[in-house]
Design an enzyme around this catalytic site. Structure first.
Site, PDB file in Angstrom:
ATOM      1  N   TYR A 142       0.573  -1.635   0.174  1.00 26.35           N
ATOM      2  CA  TYR A 142      -0.493   0.037   0.121  1.00 26.35           C
ATOM      3  C   TYR A 142       0.835   1.124   0.032  1.00 26.35           C
ATOM      4  CZ  TYR A 142      -3.276   3.287   0.896  1.00 26.35           C
ATOM      5  OH  TYR A 142      -4.315   4.953   1.665  1.00 26.35           O
ATOM      6  N   ASP A 237       9.323   2.859  -0.006  1.00 25.81           N
ATOM      7  CA  ASP A 237       8.432   3.700  -0.044  1.00 25.81           C
ATOM      8  C   ASP A 237       8.584   2.731   2.165  1.00 25.81           C
ATOM      9  OD1 ASP A 237       6.334   3.744   2.465  1.00 25.81           O
ATOM     10  OD2 ASP A 237       4.734   3.220   0.182  1.00 25.81           O
ATOM     11  N   LYS A 265       4.007   9.358   8.710  1.00 25.36           N
ATOM     12  CA  LYS A 265       3.786  10.535  10.477  1.00 25.36           C
ATOM     13  C   LYS A 265       4.602   9.734  11.213  1.00 25.36           C
ATOM     14  CE  LYS A 265       0.916   7.001  10.062  1.00 25.36           C
ATOM     15  NZ  LYS A 265       0.678   5.825   9.304  1.00 25.36           N
TER      16      LYS A 265
END
Length: 425
Positions: A142, A237, A265
């Protein structure tokens, strides 16, 4: 304020599905989500006053635990100056300098507002740098909800049982090719099919959105070689693994250097922020100095930068944390494996350091297909049973568990006892 059930009844009338991020949805297990009132250390407390040991950690960034004193103090101090200016600030420069000074494969970095923005921007600059259009991703990984990345995506997309998304025009995805995680032959075949037009390969260095799926030995190294051979960029990622597996993320942990990296985050200590960075010659193509456009009015927000920079400096100065998290992972996930063996249960545990997953399948989970063999109904019952014992995990078979510094050995042992209780019923 109301109970969780009352809040959910109100929410579904004004928010699609009752949640602002589907990853928080409990719909697949027939429950209203727990509405959280506060958190501290490794505990969260819902509006009903119930206490839970938290293994979500705000989906990863609370590596030091919730409400970490130094981070909280930095936010309060920054707030005294104002919340947002829409102008350049000193602290965003300090954040960029700190990352570039301490992450060897990042010469320049640009702040954004989320992991989705970071990936979208990294892909765009990869295309601008190479002059090519094709992107290779992996089924079950994802990379946010930009159109091109929703092809065979993991995370909440897997949870809902929808592999792609309505509203995405075919033209947005026709240059996205999907390979098999841990299968280098599938990547080479796609590169051959692309006939020299592969701009980049993007990968979760540890698959963590189809449950936790570690890279097989040689897989990441093989991707590096294939990208070099075919003139493509390698994008890691690291929205989940960045600054978590090691200070240098999965790149340091596995010893493989990407051309570009994306963060989420964790660089905001849980606040909504992201970043992408890499080699200078690539990043200098980003506007306003280059021709690859990317902008965000509130990117580099001073409050998020204050929180994130405080956490990153603490992690850098206390890198013994990573050895500690490695040991905590062995204690928790190794303990779960022992319980499964004791109970003669054929399920599988995958873990890498502080990240882990229990898969309700007899198959070894090495990719998207084997992850999907899991019994999601059995997981739902397990989730409910653990929640009833005060253990808070992701309500999906296809999400990771996250450990933090705040999880003590005693708390981990209590968690293992709850696991044993569930499987003894």
């Amino acid at each position: 304020m109301g109970t969780s059930e009352e809040l959910f009844d109100r929410a579904v009338k004004v928010i699609p599905g009752g949640v602002n991020s589907p990853v928080r949805a409990y719909g697949a297990i027939g429950m209203a989500p727990r509405f959280i009132d506060r958190a501290d250390g490794c505990y969260i407390y819902d509006v009903d006053g119930k206490e839970y040991v938290d293994y979500i950690d705000s989906w990863g960034p609370m590596i030091l635990g919730h409400n970490f004193p130094e981070v909280k103090e930095s936010v309060l101090k920054a707030c005294e100056k104002g919340l947002s200016f829409g102008c350049a600030t000193a602290i965003e420069v300090e954040m960029a300098e700190f990352i570039c000074d301490h992450i060897p494969h990042v010469d320049m970095v640009r702040m954004v507002n989320s992991g989705t923005e970071a990936v979208m921007s990294a892909v765009r600059v990869a295309r601008g740098f190479t002059g090519k259009n094709k992107i290779i991703k992996f089924a079950g990984c994802y990379h946010g909800h930009s159109d091109a990345m929703l092809v065979s995506a993991g995370s909440g997309v897997m949870t809902s049982g929808v592999p792609d998304s309505a509203g995405v025009p075919k033209g947005c995805t026709e240059d996205t090719m999907t390979a098999v995680y841990n299968d280098l032959d599938s990547v080479r075949a796609l590169m051959e099919q692309a006939d020299g037009q592969t701009a980049a390969v993007i990968v979760e260095a540890v698959g963590a959105n189809m449950g936790v799926v570690p890279p097989k030995k040689g897989f990441l190294e093989g991707l590096r070689k294939l990208c070099d051979e075919y003139g493509a960029l390698l994008i890691f990622d690291e929205v989940i693994t960045g600054f978590r597996l090691a200070f240098g993320g999965a790149a340091e942990y596995f010893g493989v250097t990407p051309d570009l990296v994306t963060y989420g985050k964790i660089i905001g200590a849980g606040m909504p922020v992201g970043a992408y960075g890499g080699r200078r010659e690539i990043m200098e193509l980003v506007s306003p100095v280059g021709k690859v456009y990317q902008a965000g009015t509130l990117s580099g927000n001073p409050i998020a930068m204050a929180a994130g920079l405080t956490q990153l400096k603490y992690l850098y100065e206390h890198q013994e944390i990573y050895k500690d998290l490695e040991e905590k992972g062995k204690r928790l996930y190794g303990g779960m494996e022992k319980i499964l063996a004791e109970k003669n249960l054929p399920y599988h545990i995958n873990h890498v350091s502080s990240l882990g997953s229990l898969f309700f399948t007899e198959q070894e989970v090495v990719d998207y297909t084997s992850a999907k063999s899991s019994d999601t109904k059995a997981f739902s019952e397990y989730f409910k049973g653990m929640l009833a014992q005060g253990i808070h995990m992701a309500p999906s078979q296809f999400e990771a568990m996250f450990l933090s510094v705040a999880h003590t050995d005693e708390i981990i042992d209590q968690t293992l006892e709850a696991v044993r209780n569930y499987f003894t019923k």
